[in-house]
Every structure is written in C-alpha cells, then in structure tokens.
Design a protein around this motif. Structure first.
Motif, PDB file in Angstrom:
ATOM      1  N   LYS A 111       0.814  -1.180   0.040  1.00 41.93           N
ATOM      2  CA  LYS A 111       0.008  -0.113  -0.132  1.00 41.93           C
ATOM      3  C   LYS A 111       0.897   1.222  -0.010  1.00 41.93           C
ATOM      4  CE  LYS A 111      -3.824   2.195   2.494  1.00 41.93           C
ATOM      5  NZ  LYS A 111      -4.597   2.067   3.621  1.00 41.93           N
ATOM      6  N   ARG A 112       1.963   1.269   0.816  1.00 40.84           N
ATOM      7  CA  ARG A 112       2.972   2.405   0.872  1.00 40.84           C
ATOM      8  C   ARG A 112       3.483   2.419  -0.524  1.00 40.84           C
ATOM      9  NH1 ARG A 112       8.279   3.379   1.428  1.00 40.84           N
ATOM     10  NH2 ARG A 112       8.737   1.236   1.726  1.00 40.84           N
ATOM     11  N   LYS A 113       3.834   1.408  -1.132  1.00 42.18           N
ATOM     12  CA  LYS A 113       4.494   1.557  -2.638  1.00 42.18           C
ATOM     13  C   LYS A 113       3.553   2.320  -3.578  1.00 42.18           C
ATOM     14  CE  LYS A 113       8.067  -1.990  -2.247  1.00 42.18           C
ATOM     15  NZ  LYS A 113       8.487  -3.451  -2.564  1.00 42.18           N
ATOM     16  N   GLN A 114       2.234   1.457  -3.353  1.00 46.13           N
ATOM     17  CA  GLN A 114       1.449   2.262  -4.215  1.00 46.13           C
ATOM     18  C   GLN A 114       1.317   3.752  -4.173  1.00 46.13           C
ATOM     19  OE1 GLN A 114      -0.179   0.973  -6.883  1.00 46.13           O
ATOM     20  NE2 GLN A 114       0.727  -1.061  -6.600  1.00 46.13           N
ATOM     21  N   GLU A 115       1.100   4.186  -2.961  1.00 40.10           N
ATOM     22  CA  GLU A 115       0.845   5.665  -2.541  1.00 40.10           C
ATOM     23  C   GLU A 115       1.921   6.360  -3.208  1.00 40.10           C
ATOM     24  OE1 GLU A 115       0.423   5.728   1.468  1.00 40.10           O
ATOM     25  OE2 GLU A 115      -1.674   5.105   1.684  1.00 40.10           O
ATOM     26  N   GLN A 116       3.228   5.890  -3.062  1.00 44.13           N
ATOM     27  CA  GLN A 116       4.603   6.562  -3.666  1.00 44.13           C
ATOM     28  C   GLN A 116       4.398   6.443  -5.030  1.00 44.13           C
ATOM     29  OE1 GLN A 116       7.905   5.173  -1.205  1.00 44.13           O
ATOM     30  NE2 GLN A 116       7.174   6.274   0.290  1.00 44.13           N
ATOM     31  N   LYS A 117       4.007   5.713  -5.861  1.00 42.51           N
ATOM     32  CA  LYS A 117       4.118   5.356  -7.249  1.00 42.51           C
ATOM     33  C   LYS A 117       3.529   6.451  -8.179  1.00 42.51           C
ATOM     34  CE  LYS A 117       2.955   1.917 -10.840  1.00 42.51           C
ATOM     35  NZ  LYS A 117       2.077   1.071 -11.135  1.00 42.51           N
ATOM     36  N   ALA A 118       4.322   6.807  -8.955  1.00 46.10           N
ATOM     37  CA  ALA A 118       4.116   8.336  -9.884  1.00 46.10           C
ATOM     38  C   ALA A 118       2.854   7.934 -10.711  1.00 46.10           C
ATOM     39  CB  ALA A 118       5.085   8.676 -10.750  1.00 46.10           C
ATOM     40  N   PRO A 119       2.037   8.829 -11.040  1.00 50.43           N
ATOM     41  CA  PRO A 119       0.661   8.520 -11.639  1.00 50.43           C
ATOM     42  C   PRO A 119       1.051   8.257 -13.225  1.00 50.43           C
ATOM     43  CG  PRO A 119       0.961  10.859 -11.355  1.00 50.43           C
ATOM     44  CD  PRO A 119       2.123  10.349 -10.663  1.00 50.43           C
ATOM     45  N   ASP A 120       0.311   7.333 -13.612  1.00 47.00           N
ATOM     46  CA  ASP A 120       0.421   6.964 -15.291  1.00 47.00           C
ATOM     47  C   ASP A 120      -0.266   7.923 -16.035  1.00 47.00           C
ATOM     48  OD1 ASP A 120      -2.254   6.314 -14.721  1.00 47.00           O
ATOM     49  OD2 ASP A 120      -1.895   4.095 -14.779  1.00 47.00           O
ATOM     50  N   LYS A 121      -0.130   7.676 -17.388  1.00 47.76           N
ATOM     51  CA  LYS A 121      -0.723   8.508 -18.237  1.00 47.76           C
ATOM     52  C   LYS A 121      -2.223   8.847 -18.286  1.00 47.76           C
ATOM     53  CE  LYS A 121      -1.065   9.579 -23.330  1.00 47.76           C
ATOM     54  NZ  LYS A 121      -0.766   9.097 -24.610  1.00 47.76           N
ATOM     55  N   ASP A 122      -3.265   7.678 -18.078  1.00 45.32           N
ATOM     56  CA  ASP A 122      -4.438   7.578 -17.687  1.00 45.32           C
ATOM     57  C   ASP A 122      -4.927   8.542 -16.532  1.00 45.32           C
ATOM     58  OD1 ASP A 122      -4.700   6.065 -20.244  1.00 45.32           O
ATOM     59  OD2 ASP A 122      -4.896   4.103 -18.927  1.00 45.32           O
ATOM     60  N   ALA A 123      -4.070   8.342 -15.581  1.00 46.10           N
ATOM     61  CA  ALA A 123      -4.422   9.095 -14.395  1.00 46.10           C
ATOM     62  C   ALA A 123      -4.024  10.457 -14.492  1.00 46.10           C
ATOM     63  CB  ALA A 123      -3.617   8.561 -13.114  1.00 46.10           C
ATOM     64  N   ILE A 124      -3.126  11.026 -15.135  1.00 49.62           N
ATOM     65  CA  ILE A 124      -2.965  12.399 -15.395  1.00 49.62           C
ATOM     66  C   ILE A 124      -4.003  12.965 -16.316  1.00 49.62           C
ATOM     67  CG2 ILE A 124      -1.188  13.876 -16.780  1.00 49.62           C
ATOM     68  CD1 ILE A 124       1.006  12.106 -16.024  1.00 49.62           C
ATOM     69  N   LEU A 125      -4.158  12.239 -17.412  1.00 55.39           N
ATOM     70  CA  LEU A 125      -5.411  12.810 -18.228  1.00 55.39           C
ATOM     71  C   LEU A 125      -6.841  12.940 -17.629  1.00 55.39           C
ATOM     72  CD1 LEU A 125      -4.728  10.659 -21.493  1.00 55.39           C
ATOM     73  CD2 LEU A 125      -4.373  13.287 -21.042  1.00 55.39           C
ATOM     74  N   LYS A 126      -7.082  12.189 -16.634  1.00 54.97           N
ATOM     75  CA  LYS A 126      -8.256  12.003 -15.850  1.00 54.97           C
ATOM     76  C   LYS A 126      -8.136  13.546 -14.960  1.00 54.97           C
ATOM     77  CE  LYS A 126     -11.183   9.353 -12.707  1.00 54.97           C
ATOM     78  NZ  LYS A 126     -11.235   8.177 -11.930  1.00 54.97           N
ATOM     79  N   ALA A 127      -7.161  13.353 -14.274  1.00 60.44           N
ATOM     80  CA  ALA A 127      -6.900  14.767 -13.338  1.00 60.44           C
ATOM     81  C   ALA A 127      -6.896  15.891 -13.827  1.00 60.44           C
ATOM     82  CB  ALA A 127      -5.668  14.479 -12.519  1.00 60.44           C
ATOM     83  N   THR A 128      -6.602  16.090 -15.241  1.00 60.38           N
ATOM     84  CA  THR A 128      -6.484  17.372 -16.075  1.00 60.38           C
ATOM     85  C   THR A 128      -7.327  17.637 -16.939  1.00 60.38           C
ATOM     86  OG1 THR A 128      -4.869  16.506 -17.627  1.00 60.38           O
ATOM     87  CG2 THR A 128      -3.917  17.375 -15.708  1.00 60.38           C
ATOM     88  N   ALA A 129      -8.473  16.810 -17.033  1.00 60.59           N
ATOM     89  CA  ALA A 129      -9.516  16.799 -17.931  1.00 60.59           C
ATOM     90  C   ALA A 129     -10.459  17.909 -17.871  1.00 60.59           C
ATOM     91  CB  ALA A 129     -10.519  15.522 -17.931  1.00 60.59           C
ATOM     92  N   ASN A 130     -10.460  18.856 -16.788  1.00 56.92           N
ATOM     93  CA  ASN A 130     -11.378  19.896 -16.585  1.00 56.92           C
ATOM     94  C   ASN A 130     -10.425  21.220 -16.701  1.00 56.92           C
ATOM     95  OD1 ASN A 130     -13.768  18.262 -16.279  1.00 56.92           O
ATOM     96  ND2 ASN A 130     -13.178  18.045 -13.897  1.00 56.92           N
ATOM     97  N   LEU A 131      -9.190  21.051 -16.903  1.00 59.26           N
ATOM     98  CA  LEU A 131      -8.574  22.213 -17.254  1.00 59.26           C
ATOM     99  C   LEU A 131      -8.549  22.981 -18.508  1.00 59.26           C
ATOM    100  CD1 LEU A 131      -4.676  21.078 -15.574  1.00 59.26           C
ATOM    101  CD2 LEU A 131      -6.846  22.595 -14.522  1.00 59.26           C
ATOM    102  N   PRO A 132      -8.440  24.268 -18.566  1.00 63.05           N
ATOM    103  CA  PRO A 132      -8.752  24.901 -19.986  1.00 63.05           C
ATOM    104  C   PRO A 132      -7.656  24.531 -20.900  1.00 63.05           C
ATOM    105  CG  PRO A 132      -7.902  26.551 -18.121  1.00 63.05           C
ATOM    106  CD  PRO A 132      -8.322  25.223 -17.624  1.00 63.05           C
ATOM    107  N   SER A 133      -7.878  24.033 -22.175  1.00 63.09           N
ATOM    108  CA  SER A 133      -6.867  23.807 -22.915  1.00 63.09           C
ATOM    109  C   SER A 133      -6.184  25.173 -23.726  1.00 63.09           C
ATOM    110  CB  SER A 133      -7.415  22.879 -24.255  1.00 63.09           C
ATOM    111  OG  SER A 133      -8.403  23.772 -25.030  1.00 63.09           O
ATOM    112  N   ARG A 134      -4.857  24.932 -23.958  1.00 60.41           N
ATOM    113  CA  ARG A 134      -4.099  25.925 -24.882  1.00 60.41           C
ATOM    114  C   ARG A 134      -3.533  25.673 -25.909  1.00 60.41           C
ATOM    115  NH1 ARG A 134      -0.749  29.139 -19.393  1.00 60.41           N
ATOM    116  NH2 ARG A 134      -2.806  29.483 -18.210  1.00 60.41           N
ATOM    117  N   SER A 135      -3.583  26.519 -26.770  1.00 59.40           N
ATOM    118  CA  SER A 135      -3.069  26.064 -28.296  1.00 59.40           C
ATOM    119  C   SER A 135      -1.436  26.521 -28.184  1.00 59.40           C
ATOM    120  CB  SER A 135      -3.733  26.785 -29.225  1.00 59.40           C
ATOM    121  OG  SER A 135      -3.818  28.171 -29.001  1.00 59.40           O
ATOM    122  N   ALA A 136      -0.620  25.536 -28.289  1.00 61.41           N
ATOM    123  CA  ALA A 136       0.715  26.074 -28.211  1.00 61.41           C
ATOM    124  C   ALA A 136       1.371  25.720 -29.758  1.00 61.41           C
ATOM    125  CB  ALA A 136       1.421  25.258 -27.101  1.00 61.41           C
ATOM    126  N   ASP A 137       2.195  26.489 -30.051  1.00 59.69           N
ATOM    127  CA  ASP A 137       2.870  26.157 -31.337  1.00 59.69           C
ATOM    128  C   ASP A 137       4.006  25.230 -31.096  1.00 59.69           C
ATOM    129  OD1 ASP A 137       4.155  26.149 -33.938  1.00 59.69           O
ATOM    130  OD2 ASP A 137       4.342  28.333 -34.193  1.00 59.69           O
TER     131      ASP A 137
END
Length: 410
Positions: A111-137
């Motif tokens: 459980k401690r290892k899971q808590e310290q594990k870095a988030p994967d791509k799916d978790a990042i996308l889920k956490a940032t889904a509501n953030l406003p998108s910015r168009s970058a060149d």
C-alpha cells in the motif's frame, strides 16, 4: 614383536584453546583425524551440558579459527583445516535468519509503494480533464529547445566560409597557412589534451600509455580509461600506433619561423591569382587531414548488428560518434542525412549576425588556428573539449555558446 599398523600411524593429538562468546575458555585435546563436526559436539558438551538433546544445536553453531578468521567446515578433519597445536578456536552460535513478514505487513508495504508510485498517463489525463486547453505552437517550442551541438555544426560551417574569406585577404595568408599546415602535421602526432592526460596520470596510468589511449579514443577521458583497463595485461599495450612517425624537419622549421618573416604580398594580379589558387589547395589539404574519424569500437558494435559499414560511418558522423544515437538513427528515418551536415546556418539569421558582431569572434576569425579548430570540431566533435581549453580558440567558442544560449531563451 608384532605391533599393529594403526598404532604406528596413529594420528597426532593436538591441544587447542576453545573460547565462547560468553567468556568461557578451556583446553581441548583432539586427534588430527577428528572431524570438525565431532569437535564441535565435544565443545558443546563442555560448555552447554544437555544441549545435544536437540539435533539442531550442532548445526546452529560454528567453529572459527581465530588467527585466519576462517569458518571451519563440518565435514573436514582437523588436519585438513590445517589446525596446529595451541591454536585458538571460537565457538559461536549462528545468527538466526530474519523471520518472514506477516501478511498484514506485506499488505501495508504494498500500500505504501502504491501511494508513492508516480501517476500513469491515464491518471494524469483524468486529473487534468477539466483544465482549460491552450493552443501551443509545437514547432516554435521544438525550435526553442534546439540542441546546441546540432546548431553548432551549422554555425561552424558558415563561420569556416567567413574565416577563409577574411584570411585570404591577408597578404601573408599563403605563408601563414603553410605554417598552419606544417603545425597540423606535427599536431597529428604530438597534440594531446593536457587536462585529459593529467587526469589519467593522476589515476596511476603511465604517461606514454595514457597518451596512446587518448589518441585511440579521440581525447575522451572515459573511453581512454576503459581502454587502459581492458588492455592492462596486454603485452602489446605499449607498442607504438600503426604508422606513427616523428614530424618532418621541414614542417618543424616552417612552424618555428615567425610570422614577421613572411614574404610580402603579391605585387601583380597574376601573382595574386597564383597565391589564391595555392591558398585554396592548402585549405583542401587541411580539410582532408581533418576528415571524420569514426570510433572503431562503435563501428564494430554496430556492424555486428547487421548494418553495412558505410551506413555505420554515416550514422556515427551524423550523431557525433555517439553509438546509441547512431543506432537509433539507423533504425529510424535517418534524418538528418549526411548531406545535411554540410549545410550552414542562415547567414541573415539574428543568431549568426550576433555571432559575427561579437568582437572576440571577429578577432578570432583572423587567426588561422581558429579555422583549424573549426575544421577539426566539424569532423571530430569529440575534440571540442581540447579546443575549448585552448587559450586562443577557447574564448571564441565560449562567446558562440553564450550568444546561442542567450538568444535561445528569448
């Protein structure tokens, strides 16, 4: 009178001192042919009466020879363990193995290892889904993160053309480059990066061997050290390099003469054309001497993967003799191509204009040694370090790097 054979050849009886961890000490008499296990049983009977009722007691203890600090083997005899009379033996209980973790402890650790594990791509996308998108060149972002080494090559190609034009205007240009060419002949054999050499000699390597290792590995301290370690027991390690000859006397004489003794510039237009042609030939000779030298170990390693030798050399040339990058280039789209390496930077770009306007660079471009350094770094990027440490060419390279970093941040 008949005497039994076993009595004639009876084993010698030794008297050994036995000590325990709690301070007990006694003298034990033991024949040479006694096994260590039997001796251990006798010692346990002496210091822990009744301990042999548990058969594991003997295996949970060990005898150590005090002088050699060696753990005695149970199956060997006293004679085989080379125990002498009056030797001291230590009777010690073996350390118990650590207990296996309980299931509750394992679950808590997971459980401690899971808590310290870095988030994967799916978790990042889920956490940032509501953030406003910015168009970058992305093109501009990638351009701002340009690799200095990649851009440096383009800069050097263009600076070489400028340096050649400036030096050709010097009335003593032919004489200067004859001397530079002679110095180059001498450099091929004698020039060694002093800082790299000092690092290797301070590690304990002989100077002559360190010089050879640096020349074989394009002045790379890390690769030279690996070569020295690999060939430490090689009987031919101190043999001279193939084709190694001392500098010619004429080259030394030409290099030692002062610039002030150079002949005056051509007085006629015909002489001027001849001097220009001669200067062009000298430039060609210098470039041929500075042709790219691939790392032989990288060539062998990549060819063993099944690549053709020409492909391997092209890959190493494009990727500055870096084996891993060359392998990725061979497996990828092979961009940039070897032909792209001869393309210079846009001469109208703010970066190139800023470099040309720098006083240190302007002064350096009138020095033939700077042109030699540019040519060398162009074909052998691993030699950049020694030119950065050179008192004449180092300041020029430092200014180019600073200008690039400054403009790259804006």
């Amino acid at each position: 009178m008949f005497v039994q054979e076993e009595k004639i050849f009876a084993g010698k009886v030794l008297r050994v001192h036995v000590c325990t961890m709690d301070g007990a000490e006694w003298l034990e008499e033991v024949p040479e042919d006694t096994t260590v296990e039997k001796l251990k049983e006798r010692c346990l009977k002496h210091c822990v009466p009744g301990s042999l009722e548990d058969p594991k007691t003997v295996t949970h203890h060990k005898l150590i020879h005090a002088t050699s600090e060696k753990v005695l083997t149970d199956t060997k005899t006293v004679l085989e363990e080379n125990i002498q009379d009056r030797d001291v033996l230590l009777l010690i209980k073996k350390r118990a193995p650590p207990p296996l973790p309980k299931m509750a402890d394992v679950s808590a650790e997971e459980k401690r290892k899971q808590e310290q594990k870095a988030p994967d791509k799916d978790a990042i996308l889920k956490a940032t889904a509501n953030l406003p998108s910015r168009s970058a060149d992305r093109t501009v972002a990638h351009h701002n993160m340009r690799d200095f080494q990649t851009e440096l090559r383009k800069i050097l190609v263009s600076l070489i053309e400028v340096a050649q034009k400036l030096l050709a205007l010097n009335p003593d240009a032919v004489e200067l480059f004859k001397k530079a060419n002679a110095m180059l002949d001498e450099d091929e054999e004698d020039r060694v990066d002093e800082i790299a050499l000092r690092q290797l000699t301070e590690m304990g390597f002989p100077e002559s061997r360190a010089v050879k290792a640096l020349r074989l590995n394009h002045m790379s301290v890390t690769q030279a050290m690996e070569w020295l370690i690999e060939h430490a027991d090689d009987p031919t390690v101190d043999a001279p390099l193939p084709g190694q000859t001392p500098s010619e006397a004429t080259a030394e004489a030409g290099a030692s003469s002062a610039p002030g003794e150079a002949t005056a510039g051509p007085s006629s237009e015909a002489d001027g054309e001849e001097a220009k042609d001669e200067l062009t030939e000298i430039f060609k000779k210098i470039r041929r001497k500075r042709e790219f030298r691939p790392d032989p170990r990288a060539v062998i390693a990549l060819m063993e993967m099944g690549f053709d030798e020409k492909e391997v050399v092209d890959a190493l040339r494009v990727n500055n003799n870096q084996q891993n990058a060359a392998c990725e280039w061979l497996l990828g789209d092979r961009k940039p191509s070897p032909e792209d390496l001869d393309k210079g930077i846009d001469t109208n770009s703010p970066l190139f204009q800023a470099i040309l306007e720098n006083p240190v660079v302007q002064l350096g471009l009138t020095n033939p040694k700077t042109l030699l350094a540019f040519e060398d770094m162009l074909e052998n990027p691993l030699n950049s370090t020694q030119w950065m440490n050179d008192p004449e060419t180092g300041p020029v390279m430092l200014q180019i790097s600073r200008i690039f970093q400054t403009l790259n941040r804006t």
